[in-house]
Enzyme design. Sequence first.
Site, mmCIF file in Angstrom:
data_model
loop_
_atom_site.group_PDB
_atom_site.id
_atom_site.type_symbol
_atom_site.label_atom_id
_atom_site.label_comp_id
_atom_site.label_asym_id
_atom_site.label_seq_id
_atom_site.Cartn_x
_atom_site.Cartn_y
_atom_site.Cartn_z
ATOM 1 N N TRP A 100 0.874 -1.174 -0.091
ATOM 2 C CA TRP A 100 -0.127 0.015 0.025
ATOM 3 C C TRP A 100 0.771 1.363 0.060
ATOM 4 O O TRP A 100 1.870 1.410 0.750
ATOM 5 C CB TRP A 100 -0.987 -0.002 1.125
ATOM 6 C CG TRP A 100 -2.009 -1.046 1.304
ATOM 7 C CD1 TRP A 100 -2.726 -1.162 2.765
ATOM 8 C CD2 TRP A 100 -2.565 -2.015 0.543
ATOM 9 N NE1 TRP A 100 -3.604 -2.146 2.552
ATOM 10 C CE2 TRP A 100 -3.542 -2.626 1.351
ATOM 11 C CE3 TRP A 100 -2.298 -2.445 -0.722
ATOM 12 C CZ2 TRP A 100 -4.304 -3.769 0.456
ATOM 13 C CZ3 TRP A 100 -2.803 -3.299 -1.251
ATOM 14 C CH2 TRP A 100 -3.847 -3.986 -0.699
ATOM 15 N N ASN A 216 -7.346 -0.737 -4.518
ATOM 16 C CA ASN A 216 -7.552 -2.115 -4.218
ATOM 17 C C ASN A 216 -9.070 -2.647 -4.403
ATOM 18 O O ASN A 216 -9.691 -2.100 -3.319
ATOM 19 C CB ASN A 216 -6.902 -2.515 -2.805
ATOM 20 C CG ASN A 216 -7.135 -3.883 -2.308
ATOM 21 O OD1 ASN A 216 -6.602 -5.029 -3.007
ATOM 22 N ND2 ASN A 216 -7.921 -4.012 -1.166
ATOM 23 N N GLU A 217 -9.303 -3.604 -5.135
ATOM 24 C CA GLU A 217 -10.618 -4.198 -5.089
ATOM 25 C C GLU A 217 -11.621 -3.193 -5.353
ATOM 26 O O GLU A 217 -12.374 -3.342 -4.591
ATOM 27 C CB GLU A 217 -10.824 -5.374 -4.065
ATOM 28 C CG GLU A 217 -9.838 -6.269 -3.867
ATOM 29 C CD GLU A 217 -10.028 -7.311 -2.842
ATOM 30 O OE1 GLU A 217 -10.907 -7.080 -2.049
ATOM 31 O OE2 GLU A 217 -9.406 -8.328 -2.951
ATOM 32 N N TYR A 294 -10.368 -16.101 -3.765
ATOM 33 C CA TYR A 294 -10.491 -16.537 -2.274
ATOM 34 C C TYR A 294 -11.757 -17.438 -2.269
ATOM 35 O O TYR A 294 -12.805 -17.372 -1.695
ATOM 36 C CB TYR A 294 -10.787 -15.223 -1.271
ATOM 37 C CG TYR A 294 -9.378 -14.633 -1.083
ATOM 38 C CD1 TYR A 294 -8.467 -14.967 -0.365
ATOM 39 C CD2 TYR A 294 -9.271 -13.292 -1.677
ATOM 40 C CE1 TYR A 294 -7.237 -14.191 -0.363
ATOM 41 C CE2 TYR A 294 -8.214 -12.635 -1.792
ATOM 42 C CZ TYR A 294 -7.125 -12.837 -0.924
ATOM 43 O OH TYR A 294 -5.871 -12.161 -0.911
ATOM 44 N N GLU A 334 -3.696 -11.651 -5.914
ATOM 45 C CA GLU A 334 -4.120 -12.185 -4.497
ATOM 46 C C GLU A 334 -4.607 -13.435 -4.611
ATOM 47 O O GLU A 334 -5.461 -13.818 -5.225
ATOM 48 C CB GLU A 334 -4.879 -11.230 -3.757
ATOM 49 C CG GLU A 334 -4.618 -9.967 -3.381
ATOM 50 C CD GLU A 334 -5.227 -9.130 -2.442
ATOM 51 O OE1 GLU A 334 -6.190 -9.850 -1.589
ATOM 52 O OE2 GLU A 334 -5.445 -7.929 -2.278
ATOM 53 N N TRP A 376 -1.022 -14.146 -0.807
ATOM 54 C CA TRP A 376 -1.269 -13.301 0.301
ATOM 55 C C TRP A 376 -1.188 -13.844 1.570
ATOM 56 O O TRP A 376 -1.786 -15.021 1.762
ATOM 57 C CB TRP A 376 -2.734 -12.757 0.087
ATOM 58 C CG TRP A 376 -3.222 -11.771 0.989
ATOM 59 C CD1 TRP A 376 -3.805 -12.215 2.480
ATOM 60 C CD2 TRP A 376 -3.373 -10.335 0.912
ATOM 61 N NE1 TRP A 376 -3.999 -11.088 3.110
ATOM 62 C CE2 TRP A 376 -3.749 -9.771 2.117
ATOM 63 C CE3 TRP A 376 -2.912 -9.557 0.026
ATOM 64 C CZ2 TRP A 376 -3.803 -8.548 2.676
ATOM 65 C CZ3 TRP A 376 -2.970 -7.781 0.169
ATOM 66 C CH2 TRP A 376 -3.538 -7.530 1.414
#
Length: 468
Positions: A100, A216-217, A294, A334, A376
């Site tokens: 980040w 991010n996302e 995920y 990720e 991740w």
Amino acid sequence: MHSNLPPTMATYIEASSLSWSAIFLVFVLYMSCACEARGKGGDFVRTKGTSFVINGSPFLFNGFNAYWMMNVASDPSERYKVVQVLQDATDAGLSVCRTWAFFDGVGDKSLQISPGVYDERVFQGLDFVVAEARKYGLRLILSFVNNYKDFGGRPQYVEWARNSGVQIHGDDDFYTNPIVKGYYKNHVERVITRVNTITKIAYRDDTTIMAWELINEPRCQLDYSGRMVNDWVQEMGVFVKSMDQHHLLEIGMEGFYGDTMPQRKQVNPGYQVGTDFISNNLVKEIDFTTIHAYPDQWFSGQTEDSQMAFMQRWMSSHYEDSRTVLKKPLVIAEFGKSCKDPNFNINKRDSYINAVYRNIYMEARTGGTVGGGLVWQLLADEMGSYGDGYEIILSENPSTDSIISQQSHAMTTLSHLLSTGSQNIPVSDDDRETEFDQVRGQSSSVAHNRHHYHHHANGRKGLRKAMP
């Protein structure tokens, strides 16, 4: 805007005549300045068709996420943790780190306290991360903002606008409100034009940085089609490229499909999030695509086999679309497996990571497109507060480290084969599987020996703590 570009020869040579020896010395000085920004790893990472390249040669990689680095490095007494992870990552052959470049809002370790107001101490923490990555020859992907409230993110930006009297309807105004977009652009400019206090190199001139990430996302509840996010990506992509045409740019997407290819929606894990993997990545300023994965979250409670089957579909569909529709490289940005999952054990995590790595290698082997994967996440010792269930401490997890090291070796070997134009490219799936196992097997003994050394290196943590 300030630039830290290397000076031209004209800066040194004036109209007055100089001796040839003086001109030679000037030339040496000029070349030294011009090369300084290039660092250990050579030139900027670029794209060529659906492949990443450095100095024209294929660049395939294995990498990791460590979102916390700036946050930790803002305290000089904690910087040894950054050094430990970078050292462990380098030992494992990892070459790309995603982290980040934001922390928005009031807080002890916030980077941007309020719009345009920055804590120089925290910025110097980011300087340290970039400088250390440069020392180790790692490339960085730096993200500008979070979609979620963690570390501020979109909610903090719209809250700043609301508190200043701007009429705000919700967090999705982040994508459309001119005031909020102005806040974001200001932050992007501050990061890109930042001159590192350690290396004295402007971020936009530093080859250590592989790419910028817009957010991010990204997600949007007001428009599930992906069009609202698309307009924002177009605007911000143009803005970033207006200041920096050296570095690559990606969005930060998870990979959810939208309305552009309705038949692909069935690949989504049962829902949409307001992004469109196809149209968003077709924006010309976006250089490569990303997905996050995920299945243990998205399909919690389902069997390991069904989760892995989804992962296979998720990767293969995005690989195919990146290769044939978007014609841009893809990064699995990720992925991981949480120790909070029911019946978790290390073997299950290792098996899952190994399966993802196998897919990455096999797809990269058939002609590029998949540049690499970023697991991740990596942590150092004594960082429990940053754990989210997915954390890996390489020095304490020899089996996982071995799998990661083997993948790094396999991707490096594959880069070499592709750069030399090797004709020994397996045709059948069985041949490629055999090659994958052979290449990874060659590195397993190296990883074992490295862990044997770490186990006996008494005082290792203490030495790192003593570092400035």
